[in-house]
Design a protein around this motif. Structure first.
Motif, short mmCIF file in Angstrom:
data_model
loop_
_atom_site.label_atom_id
_atom_site.label_comp_id
_atom_site.label_asym_id
_atom_site.label_seq_id
_atom_site.Cartn_x
_atom_site.Cartn_y
_atom_site.Cartn_z
N ASN A 77 0.80 -1.29 0.07
CA ASN A 77 0.15 -0.06 -0.02
C ASN A 77 1.00 1.32 0.22
N LYS A 80 2.10 1.69 -3.48
CA LYS A 80 0.84 2.26 -4.42
C LYS A 80 0.39 3.69 -4.25
N GLY A 81 0.75 4.13 -2.99
CA GLY A 81 0.57 5.17 -2.48
C GLY A 81 1.45 6.35 -2.91
N PHE A 86 -3.97 7.60 -3.38
CA PHE A 86 -5.47 7.04 -2.95
C PHE A 86 -6.47 8.13 -3.15
N TYR A 88 -10.71 8.71 -2.41
CA TYR A 88 -12.07 8.14 -1.93
C TYR A 88 -13.13 9.28 -2.62
N SER A 145 -8.24 12.97 -1.39
CA SER A 145 -7.27 12.19 -1.79
C SER A 145 -6.00 12.55 -1.34
N ILE A 149 -3.14 5.45 2.62
CA ILE A 149 -4.37 5.14 2.46
C ILE A 149 -4.72 4.93 3.92
N LYS A 182 -13.74 3.67 -4.10
CA LYS A 182 -12.59 4.05 -3.64
C LYS A 182 -11.69 3.45 -4.82
N THR A 184 -7.54 4.83 -7.16
CA THR A 184 -6.31 5.95 -7.25
C THR A 184 -6.52 7.24 -7.85
#
Length: 189
Positions: A77, A80-81, A86, A88, A145, A149, A182, A184
């Motif tokens: 995570n 990915k961040g 991220f 939402y 954003s 996460i 949710k 990216t």
């Protein structure tokens, strides 16, 4: 029953610098830097080489072995961040009184007005590194954003919890701000 050794390897993706120092994993990517401490877990986290992080547990019971995969997921995570970020999306739901969301302080504070016609102004501050904004294309939609996460989901949860209905039948009074999507920030190809 104790297992002698349980481990998992996490590959560091291209274009990301990762470092591990005494249980703290630090990740640098195109969107910024994130670090997370795993000092509270009795696990060995180290880098056998530049492109691999090894998480292992010696003589662990079932519950302690479960932490190995959890830590790997947290590290992924982080990757990915710092590459995609991220995001939402939240929607305002109301039957009668339109919920009014005003964003101030450069997207770090949101004020919710006219919830169920109440005069009280609900103020929610975002976690550090998280911004909230009104959606451009969709009415009554918020976009939360950031890179972490944990911070993004915590901020979205605080917004949702700020609009809980008190002393009413919650099956009938469904007003509030709810997470609708949710994803990216950068959509992967």
């Amino acid at each position: 029953m104790k297992e002698i050794n349980s481990f998992q390897l996490v590959k560091v993706p291209e274009g990301i610098d990762a470092s591990v120092k005494s249980g703290v994993v630090t990740v640098k990517g195109s969107r910024g830097t994130l670090s997370k401490s795993f000092k509270h877990l009795a696990l060995d986290i180290y880098m056998p080489d530049k492109k691999t992080i090894k998480v292992e547990r010696w003589f662990g019971k079932k519950k302690q072995l479960a932490a190995v995969r959890t830590v790997c997921s947290h590290i992924q995570n982080l990757f990915k961040g710092v590459t995609l970020g991220f995001q939402y999306k939240m929607r305002a739901v109301y039957a009668h009184f339109p919920i009014n969301c005003a964003i101030s302080e450069g997207g770090s504070l949101i004020e919710v007005r006219n919830f169920l016609g109440e005069k009280y102004i609900r103020k929610v501050r975002m976690a550090p590194g998280v911004t909230v904004e009104n959606s451009k294309g969709q009415k009554d939609e918020l976009v939360v954003s950031g890179n972490s996460i944990d911070a993004v989901s915590q901020s979205a949860a605080l917004i949702q919890q700020s609009t809980t209905v008190k002393n009413k039948d919650i099956r009938k009074f469904l007003d509030g701000l709810y997470v609708s999507e949710k994803g990216t920030v950068i959509v992967p190809e």
